[in-house]
Design a protein around this motif. Structure first.
Motif, mmCIF file in Angstrom:
data_model
loop_
_atom_site.group_PDB
_atom_site.id
_atom_site.type_symbol
_atom_site.label_atom_id
_atom_site.label_comp_id
_atom_site.label_asym_id
_atom_site.label_seq_id
_atom_site.Cartn_x
_atom_site.Cartn_y
_atom_site.Cartn_z
ATOM 1 N N MET A 28 0.798 -1.218 0.000
ATOM 2 C CA MET A 28 0.000 0.000 0.000
ATOM 3 C C MET A 28 0.834 1.273 0.000
ATOM 4 O O MET A 28 0.352 2.323 -0.369
ATOM 5 N N PRO A 30 3.744 3.171 -1.400
ATOM 6 C CA PRO A 30 4.800 3.204 -2.407
ATOM 7 C C PRO A 30 5.904 4.215 -2.084
ATOM 8 O O PRO A 30 6.971 4.159 -2.676
ATOM 9 N N TYR A 31 5.643 5.110 -1.135
ATOM 10 C CA TYR A 31 6.577 6.217 -0.948
ATOM 11 C C TYR A 31 7.666 5.879 0.068
ATOM 12 O O TYR A 31 7.374 5.427 1.165
ATOM 13 N N LYS A 108 9.765 10.487 -13.662
ATOM 14 C CA LYS A 108 8.359 10.810 -13.453
ATOM 15 C C LYS A 108 8.302 11.708 -12.226
ATOM 16 O O LYS A 108 9.035 11.484 -11.267
ATOM 17 N N LYS A 112 1.841 17.709 -5.785
ATOM 18 C CA LYS A 112 0.552 17.906 -5.126
ATOM 19 C C LYS A 112 0.477 19.294 -4.525
ATOM 20 O O LYS A 112 1.253 19.626 -3.634
ATOM 21 N N ASN B 102 -0.748 6.074 -9.940
ATOM 22 C CA ASN B 102 0.539 6.178 -9.265
ATOM 23 C C ASN B 102 0.699 5.142 -8.169
ATOM 24 O O ASN B 102 1.676 5.147 -7.450
ATOM 25 N N TRP B 103 -0.266 4.266 -8.001
ATOM 26 C CA TRP B 103 -0.286 3.318 -6.882
ATOM 27 C C TRP B 103 -0.182 4.033 -5.549
ATOM 28 O O TRP B 103 0.498 3.587 -4.632
ATOM 29 N N ASP B 104 -0.828 5.145 -5.458
ATOM 30 C CA ASP B 104 -0.999 5.811 -4.170
ATOM 31 C C ASP B 104 -1.859 4.876 -3.308
ATOM 32 O O ASP B 104 -2.671 4.130 -3.850
ATOM 33 N N PRO B 105 -1.683 4.898 -1.959
ATOM 34 C CA PRO B 105 -2.491 4.003 -1.124
ATOM 35 C C PRO B 105 -3.987 4.040 -1.455
ATOM 36 O O PRO B 105 -4.651 3.012 -1.466
ATOM 37 N N THR B 108 -4.369 2.070 -4.725
ATOM 38 C CA THR B 108 -4.151 0.640 -4.506
ATOM 39 C C THR B 108 -5.337 0.032 -3.780
ATOM 40 O O THR B 108 -5.837 -1.029 -4.158
ATOM 41 N N SER B 109 -5.831 0.733 -2.734
ATOM 42 C CA SER B 109 -6.893 0.124 -1.942
ATOM 43 C C SER B 109 -8.185 0.013 -2.737
ATOM 44 O O SER B 109 -8.907 -0.971 -2.603
ATOM 45 N N VAL B 155 -6.703 2.353 5.648
ATOM 46 C CA VAL B 155 -5.432 2.302 4.922
ATOM 47 C C VAL B 155 -4.964 3.664 4.390
ATOM 48 O O VAL B 155 -3.843 4.068 4.626
ATOM 49 N N TYR B 159 -1.270 5.121 5.887
ATOM 50 C CA TYR B 159 -0.095 5.257 5.043
ATOM 51 C C TYR B 159 -0.094 6.618 4.380
ATOM 52 O O TYR B 159 -1.140 7.156 4.059
ATOM 53 N N ALA B 160 1.116 7.115 4.173
ATOM 54 C CA ALA B 160 1.255 8.425 3.539
ATOM 55 C C ALA B 160 0.598 8.394 2.168
ATOM 56 O O ALA B 160 0.896 7.537 1.354
ATOM 57 N N SER B 161 -0.318 9.308 1.957
ATOM 58 C CA SER B 161 -1.029 9.350 0.690
ATOM 59 C C SER B 161 -1.083 10.785 0.198
ATOM 60 O O SER B 161 -1.016 11.724 0.976
ATOM 61 N N LEU B 162 -1.185 10.924 -1.113
ATOM 62 C CA LEU B 162 -1.339 12.273 -1.654
ATOM 63 C C LEU B 162 -2.802 12.696 -1.603
ATOM 64 O O LEU B 162 -3.134 13.853 -1.763
ATOM 65 N N HIS B 163 -3.658 11.720 -1.393
ATOM 66 C CA HIS B 163 -5.100 11.977 -1.444
ATOM 67 C C HIS B 163 -5.529 12.890 -0.288
ATOM 68 O O HIS B 163 -5.200 12.611 0.858
#
Lengths: 128, 224
Positions: A28, A30-31, A108, A112, B102-105, B108-109, B155, B159-163
């Motif tokens: 979950m 990726p960073y 890439k 944000k 980007n497979w951000d959490p 992915t979820s 989730v 986890y760190a997310s850009l969302h």
């Protein structure tokens, strides 16, 4: 519902929860930080912030800048993409790539911007 | 008929308002308007999956095939809304962060959630005996729904997310401009009505098909 069923349900729920949280850790998130990126041979995503005033446009399709990751480490980044206009306004920047020597080479870049669900200033402060 | 017309007018008004009445968003500009469609779709996916699970529990308790059908229709609608949320999210991601995926959490979820519910339909299509299929898929539906709160609510916050998060957990507030909030809530209500209507239509259609089937069977038997 019988008491036994309830216990089974609660156990299943707990197993699911821990399963998701643990398997999720790798999948979950990726960073990573620059330190982790250095160890990894594969391309990774590093999240951080662009350091103001460090951008140098090399040509139309590449530029370099300094980025500070979430551990506070600052690393020079060479990006093989067009420089995003809002790089330094961004709340966070994600670069995807790998280390080549001391320089992180990214192919890439995600930007944000801080977003607030508030109306844009009508005075035209908005930057494109 | 009356409330369907009302809903049509309501949704038209929401769409118009999302472009004309609602202001552009700070930082996101014009792209911020997509929130009027993205968030309600995600919310309805969760709601439909919840109702699907409740019907599945009902089936396990009472064994009525009607409940199995309701569980399936809701899972279908949930998946439709989940797809809408994924697609609008990807478009928004392209606009706000620069890339579709980007497979951000968060991404992915929701992908995992779609896979879990795809498996539900695969399971259903694999069992031909009606009662057996209903029982197996009801159990699966309950298990599948257990993952929803984690995948949707936990989730992406752990986890760190850009969302971005609409709900400010630290202050316990909901930060949104007044005009935006009005359009957003109207859209939420409209989407929920749309979901109820879609559900009713599918359920009615299937009941009619059932009746047709029964009639045919009856005719075939009387001919014999």
């Amino acid at each position: 519902m019988k008491r036994y069923d309830k216990i089974v349900l609660v156990l299943l729920f707990a197993a699911f929860a821990t399963g998701i949280i643990f398997t999720a850790r790798g999948a979950m998130s990726p960073y990573v930080t620059f330190a982790e990126a250095r160890k990894s041979g594969r391309p990774v995503q590093v999240k951080g912030c662009a350091v103001a005033g460090t951008a140098e446009e090399i040509d139309n399709n590449s530029f370099s800048f300094h980025m500070q990751d979430e551990n506070g480490e600052t690393v020079p980044v060479f990006a093989r993409v067009k420089m995003p206009a809002n790089l330094f306004e961004a709340e966070s920047v994600v670069v995807t790539g790998r280390f080549e020597g001391d320089v992180f080479t990214a192919n890439k870049i995600l930007v944000k911007c801080p977003s607030k669900y508030e109306a844009e200033h009508p005075s035209g402060v908005k930057k494109e | 008929m009356f409330w369907q017309i009302l809903l049509g007018i309501w949704m038209t008004a929401v769409i118009l308002a999302s472009f004309l009445y609602m202001p552009a968003t700070q930082g996101l500009g014009q792209t911020g308007r997509i929130i009027v469609y993205h968030v309600p779709a995600a919310w309805l996916a969760v709601l439909a999956y919840l109702i699907s699970m409740l019907n599945a529990v009902g089936y396990l308790r009472r064994g009525e095939l009607r409940l199995d059908r309701q569980a399936r229709i809701n899972a279908e609608l949930g998946t439709v809304f989940c797809l809408v949320a994924t697609v609008t999210g990807a478009i928004w991601s392209r606009a706000a962060w620069g890339w579709y995926w980007n497979w951000d959490p968060r991404q992915t979820s929701i992908a995992v959630l779609l896979l879990i519910y795809t498996a539900y339909f695969v399971l259903r299509s694999a069992v031909s005996d009606q009662a057996r299929r209903a029982r197996l898929s009801a159990v699966y539906s309950v298990l599948a729904f257990l993952t929803v709160p984690f995948l949707v609510f936990v989730v992406p916050r752990v986890y760190a997310s850009l969302h971005p998060d609409l709900i400010n957990l630290e202050q316990g507030s909901f930060d949104m401009d007044r005009k935006m909030l009005v359009v957003f809530l109207a859209s939420l209500a409209g989407f929920t009505g749309l979901y109820a209507w879609m559900y009713k239509l599918v359920a009615r259609l299937e009941n009619l098909l059932d009746k047709l089937e029964q009639q045919k069977r009856g005719e075939a038997e009387s001919e014999r």
